[in-house]
Design a protein around this motif. Structure first.
Motif, PDB file in Angstrom:
ATOM      1  N   ARG A 120      44.526  69.999  87.903  1.00  0.00           N
ATOM      2  CA  ARG A 120      45.898  70.477  87.689  1.00  0.00           C
ATOM      3  C   ARG A 120      46.808  69.319  87.260  1.00  0.00           C
ATOM      4  NH1 ARG A 120      49.470  74.526  88.759  1.00  0.00           N
ATOM      5  NH2 ARG A 120      51.533  73.868  89.452  1.00  0.00           N
ATOM      6  N   ASP A 143      52.807  78.167  88.210  1.00  0.00           N
ATOM      7  CA  ASP A 143      51.448  78.455  88.681  1.00  0.00           C
ATOM      8  C   ASP A 143      50.468  78.295  87.515  1.00  0.00           C
ATOM      9  OD1 ASP A 143      51.330  80.903  87.177  1.00  0.00           O
ATOM     10  OD2 ASP A 143      52.143  82.038  88.865  1.00  0.00           O
ATOM     11  N   ASP A 144      49.184  78.427  87.802  1.00  0.00           N
ATOM     12  CA  ASP A 144      48.167  78.191  86.775  1.00  0.00           C
ATOM     13  C   ASP A 144      48.309  79.138  85.580  1.00  0.00           C
ATOM     14  OD1 ASP A 144      47.177  76.123  88.288  1.00  0.00           O
ATOM     15  OD2 ASP A 144      45.503  77.282  89.114  1.00  0.00           O
TER      16      ASP A 144
END
Length: 87
Positions: free
Chosen positions: A6, A41-42
Motif C-alpha cells: 500500500r 481505501d484500496d
C-alpha cells in the motif's frame, strides 16, 4: 507486507499525480494526492489510478467542471477531486 505494498502504491500514485506534464494539472491533482491518498481505501486508490490514465485536457476540464466526465469516469474519487479544488 500488505502495508508495504500500500505504501509503495501511494508513493507511485503521488509521483504520477505531481508529474502529469502540465503544471496546472500537477497542482490540482498533486495537492489532492498529498492531502487525501493516505485516507483512501484500496478501491478508491484504484479509481484514482484509473483517473490518472486519462488525458490532461480531459482531467483539467472535469476538475474545473468545464465539461462533465463521461459516465464511465464518474466516481467518488473524481467528486472528491472536484470538491477539493473548489476550496
Amino acid at each position: 507486507m500488505i502495508l508495504e505494498i500500500r505504501h509503495r502504491t501511494i508513493k507511485r500514485l503521488r509521483y504520477r499525480a505531481w508529474h502529469r506534464g502540465t503544471r496546472e494539472l500537477d497542482l490540482l491533482i498533486g495537492r489532492f494526492a498529498d492531502a487525501h491518498l493516505e485516507a483512501l481505501d484500496d478501491g478508491q486508490l484504484h479509481r484514482f489510478e484509473l483517473l490518472l490514465n486519462q488525458s490532461d485536457p480531459d482531467m483539467y476540464d472535469w476538475i474545473l467542471e468545464r465539461r462533465i466526465a463521461p459516465p464511465v469516469q464518474q466516481c467518488d474519487v473524481l467528486s472528491l477531486l472536484i470538491a477539493f479544488n473548489k476550496t
